[in-house]
Design a protein around this motif. Structure first.
Motif, PDB file in Angstrom:
ATOM      1  N   MET A  21     -10.855   3.323   8.052  1.00 45.87           N
ATOM      2  CA  MET A  21      -9.494   2.730   7.328  1.00 45.87           C
ATOM      3  C   MET A  21      -8.466   3.999   7.616  1.00 45.87           C
ATOM      4  SD  MET A  21     -10.136  -0.003   5.986  1.00 45.87           S
ATOM      5  CE  MET A  21      -9.117  -0.323   4.767  1.00 45.87           C
ATOM      6  N   PRO A  22      -7.161   3.736   7.898  1.00 45.29           N
ATOM      7  CA  PRO A  22      -6.221   4.483   7.949  1.00 45.29           C
ATOM      8  C   PRO A  22      -6.058   5.349   6.603  1.00 45.29           C
ATOM      9  CG  PRO A  22      -5.520   2.490   8.648  1.00 45.29           C
ATOM     10  CD  PRO A  22      -6.792   2.108   7.956  1.00 45.29           C
ATOM     11  N   GLU A  23      -5.627   6.519   6.683  1.00 48.71           N
ATOM     12  CA  GLU A  23      -5.595   7.631   5.751  1.00 48.71           C
ATOM     13  C   GLU A  23      -4.747   6.913   4.580  1.00 48.71           C
ATOM     14  OE1 GLU A  23      -4.118  11.914   4.750  1.00 48.71           O
ATOM     15  OE2 GLU A  23      -5.130  11.547   6.578  1.00 48.71           O
ATOM     16  N   GLY A  24      -5.057   7.143   3.379  1.00 46.60           N
ATOM     17  CA  GLY A  24      -4.402   6.398   2.527  1.00 46.60           C
ATOM     18  C   GLY A  24      -4.455   4.967   2.207  1.00 46.60           C
ATOM     19  N   VAL A  25      -5.197   4.183   2.854  1.00 48.19           N
ATOM     20  CA  VAL A  25      -5.286   2.658   2.642  1.00 48.19           C
ATOM     21  C   VAL A  25      -6.677   2.560   2.246  1.00 48.19           C
ATOM     22  CG1 VAL A  25      -5.398   0.421   4.012  1.00 48.19           C
ATOM     23  CG2 VAL A  25      -3.678   2.231   4.778  1.00 48.19           C
TER      24      VAL A  25
ATOM     25  N   VAL B 281     -27.217  -9.557  24.501  1.00 48.65           N
ATOM     26  CA  VAL B 281     -26.008  -9.063  24.226  1.00 48.65           C
ATOM     27  C   VAL B 281     -25.913  -9.504  22.643  1.00 48.65           C
ATOM     28  CG1 VAL B 281     -23.805  -9.198  24.650  1.00 48.65           C
ATOM     29  CG2 VAL B 281     -25.212  -9.480  26.337  1.00 48.65           C
ATOM     30  N   ALA B 282     -25.737  -8.348  21.782  1.00 54.18           N
ATOM     31  CA  ALA B 282     -25.616  -8.609  20.421  1.00 54.18           C
ATOM     32  C   ALA B 282     -24.150  -8.148  19.880  1.00 54.18           C
ATOM     33  CB  ALA B 282     -26.398  -7.753  19.759  1.00 54.18           C
ATOM     34  N   ASP B 283     -23.574  -9.169  19.189  1.00 53.24           N
ATOM     35  CA  ASP B 283     -22.280  -8.833  18.587  1.00 53.24           C
ATOM     36  C   ASP B 283     -22.354  -8.152  17.216  1.00 53.24           C
ATOM     37  OD1 ASP B 283     -20.731  -9.776  20.642  1.00 53.24           O
ATOM     38  OD2 ASP B 283     -20.936 -11.970  19.876  1.00 53.24           O
ATOM     39  N   MET B 284     -21.931  -6.631  17.158  1.00 55.54           N
ATOM     40  CA  MET B 284     -22.048  -5.944  15.954  1.00 55.54           C
ATOM     41  C   MET B 284     -20.764  -5.211  15.761  1.00 55.54           C
ATOM     42  SD  MET B 284     -26.060  -4.749  16.926  1.00 55.54           S
ATOM     43  CE  MET B 284     -26.693  -4.098  15.376  1.00 55.54           C
ATOM     44  N   PRO B 285     -19.874  -5.839  15.345  1.00 55.46           N
ATOM     45  CA  PRO B 285     -18.601  -5.364  15.080  1.00 55.46           C
ATOM     46  C   PRO B 285     -18.782  -4.234  13.937  1.00 55.46           C
ATOM     47  CG  PRO B 285     -18.414  -7.722  14.798  1.00 55.46           C
ATOM     48  CD  PRO B 285     -19.611  -7.293  15.079  1.00 55.46           C
ATOM     49  N   GLY B 286     -18.114  -2.995  14.227  1.00 56.03           N
ATOM     50  CA  GLY B 286     -18.252  -2.012  13.366  1.00 56.03           C
ATOM     51  C   GLY B 286     -19.203  -1.066  13.462  1.00 56.03           C
ATOM     52  N   VAL B 287     -20.110  -1.403  14.242  1.00 56.07           N
ATOM     53  CA  VAL B 287     -21.331  -0.479  14.704  1.00 56.07           C
ATOM     54  C   VAL B 287     -20.845   0.274  15.940  1.00 56.07           C
ATOM     55  CG1 VAL B 287     -23.642  -0.248  15.746  1.00 56.07           C
ATOM     56  CG2 VAL B 287     -23.038  -1.969  13.960  1.00 56.07           C
ATOM     57  N   THR B 288     -21.067   1.579  15.786  1.00 52.80           N
ATOM     58  CA  THR B 288     -20.811   2.662  16.992  1.00 52.80           C
ATOM     59  C   THR B 288     -21.884   3.062  17.456  1.00 52.80           C
ATOM     60  OG1 THR B 288     -20.706   4.662  15.643  1.00 52.80           O
ATOM     61  CG2 THR B 288     -18.753   3.178  15.839  1.00 52.80           C
TER      62      THR B 288
END
Length: 135
Positions: free
Chosen positions: A75-79, A45-52
């Protein structure tokens, strides 16, 4: 794709893309993992936040399992981000596999950046109960 092709695919292609080779290496994180053994399999079990699922790569070959994933933060648009504690853009980790693993049966899932890979054991290496008869 060979391991070298995989590595060079992720390396910047020009001097303007990076200052030194060590800068590139520092931008690759080693994901933390939990590894546990069941009677019929080994589970990573690997933690890879931000990976899809689209940015995850899992390969097996030459007695090795490789996990790679590009970090894709939406990131939300404009941010735009003004600061980042972690400047890495990808994860990479490699595991050496023993002969007891049935590489044809490896399966995996990803959910919210948590990658679970199930490595089944060959039948000859599975734990089993031995029945003892009384005389």
């Amino acid at each position: 794709m060979t391991e070298m092709q995989t590595v060079s695919k992720h390396m910047p292609q020009s001097d303007s893309d990076m200052r030194t080779a060590s800068d590139w290496a520092e931008r690759t994180l080693v994901p933390p993992v939990d590894i546990f053994e069941e009677d019929d399999a080994v589970v990573i079990v690997a933690d890879m936040p931000g990976v899809t699922g689209k940015t995850l790569g899992v390969e097996v070959g030459n007695h090795a399992l490789t996990l790679e994933g590009d970090i894709a933060l939406d990131m939300p648009e404009g941010v735009t981000a003004t600061h980042a504690d972690v400047r890495a853009s990808r994860y990479a980790r490699r595991f050496t596999l023993g002969d007891e693993i049935d590489t044809d049966g490896i399966k995996g899932t990803i959910s919210n950046g948590v990658v679970t890979v199930r490595l089944p054991k060959r039948e000859s290496h599975r734990r089993r109960r031995i029945e003892i008869k009384t005389a």
